[in-house]
Design an enzyme around this catalytic site. Sequence first.
Site, short mmCIF file in Angstrom:
data_model
loop_
_atom_site.label_atom_id
_atom_site.label_comp_id
_atom_site.label_asym_id
_atom_site.label_seq_id
_atom_site.Cartn_x
_atom_site.Cartn_y
_atom_site.Cartn_z
N SER A 1 0.84 -1.20 0.00
CA SER A 1 0.00 0.00 0.00
C SER A 1 0.87 1.25 0.00
O SER A 1 2.09 1.18 0.13
CB SER A 1 -0.93 0.01 1.24
OG SER A 1 -0.16 0.16 2.42
N ILE B 1 3.09 4.51 -0.29
CA ILE B 1 4.29 4.88 -1.05
C ILE B 1 4.92 3.66 -1.70
O ILE B 1 5.35 3.72 -2.86
CB ILE B 1 5.30 5.59 -0.13
CG1 ILE B 1 4.77 6.96 0.29
CG2 ILE B 1 6.66 5.73 -0.81
CD1 ILE B 1 5.61 7.65 1.35
N SER C 1 11.51 10.41 6.67
CA SER C 1 10.36 11.32 6.80
C SER C 1 10.88 12.67 7.24
O SER C 1 12.00 12.77 7.79
CB SER C 1 9.37 10.78 7.83
OG SER C 1 8.42 11.76 8.22
N TYR D 1 8.03 6.66 16.14
CA TYR D 1 8.16 6.90 14.70
C TYR D 1 9.24 7.96 14.44
O TYR D 1 10.10 7.78 13.57
CB TYR D 1 6.82 7.36 14.13
CG TYR D 1 6.78 7.45 12.63
CD1 TYR D 1 6.67 6.31 11.84
CD2 TYR D 1 6.84 8.68 11.98
CE1 TYR D 1 6.62 6.39 10.46
CE2 TYR D 1 6.79 8.77 10.60
CZ TYR D 1 6.69 7.62 9.84
OH TYR D 1 6.64 7.71 8.47
N LYS E 1 12.78 7.41 12.36
CA LYS E 1 13.14 8.12 11.13
C LYS E 1 14.44 8.91 11.29
O LYS E 1 15.18 9.10 10.31
CB LYS E 1 11.99 9.01 10.68
CG LYS E 1 10.75 8.22 10.27
CD LYS E 1 11.08 7.15 9.21
CE LYS E 1 9.87 6.39 8.76
NZ LYS E 1 10.18 5.36 7.73
#
Length: 329
Positions: free
Chosen positions: A15, A17, A142, A155, A159
């Site tokens: 799904s 990107i 990100s 998260y 990143k």
Amino acid sequence: MGLRNHVVVVTGASSGIGRATAEAFARKGCAVVLAARREEALEATARECAKHRGARTLVVPTDTTDAKAVEDLARRAVEEFGRIDVWVNNAAVNAFGRFEDVPLEDFRKVLDVNVMGYVHGARAALRVMREQGRGTLINIASIVGAVAQPYSHPYGMSKHAVRGLGSSLRQQLRVEGVKGIEVCTVLPATIDTPHFQQAANYTGRKVVAMPPVYSPERVARAIVRLVGRPRREVVVGPAGRALVRQSRMAPGLAERAMARQTDKTHLSHDEEAPATHGALHVPAEGEGAVHGGWGGRRRTALRRTAVAAAVAGAAVAAGRRVTHGPAGA
């Protein structure tokens, strides 16, 4: 640089990107190896890729937290297509909540997928690429790898780690005198994918995509371009580029701006949400999707129309000034 017949491995290809990236490479006539936990969704991605002339696909259900499974993924790719030209580390998960409220098992899972999953992918890819003497490793980070957010602590940590991994790998290859292997890092801004619906959430508020929202196809195009024109890091989305620049010049100001924006627009003030593990431990059901329903394409088109209108208006005004001279002349 022509990409036809390149062999590309994409993790998280079920799904968002990852799926958009797989389709973008398939459109170029590449052989695409699709990896994620959900076989049904991977098969759906493979069907979309197969619509493009010259594209070939291989579906390999893979849990990237399992080092052996990722090594098997690389082995299957080489057995089927003979080499690996590009490896895209993209599989990622998220957990939202106050630092004290996110269960430790969820915290660990985010770091395991988003950091160790990339470590496993990089080790498998580089082993093959060293033997070949060429290849491109692309890690998807990100903008929160430059400016972290409140409520998504694991998260943001992951990143930042992805950026560090890319930097350290580039340095190692350089001091070893390795030529022909590139390591690139992509920092997308907010992207219209199912990522936010699938995240674990302990905030009590519905997670929504923080504007401005960009399309996953935009990220996919940036990834494809990196194969022909490698760069250390590339930020996708003008708002993301502005934030990263601000983080370099005024980090404290960037932090404050991110904190306000996250609390104001990333968590709904109108809709509550029950505590959930999301898709961290059990993958979401179904065939997956590229978009998350946040209007990335539509919003991008509206922004471009607004900019074009503003530019046209400015040009007309400038023309009038030239024609009629300054007021009072």
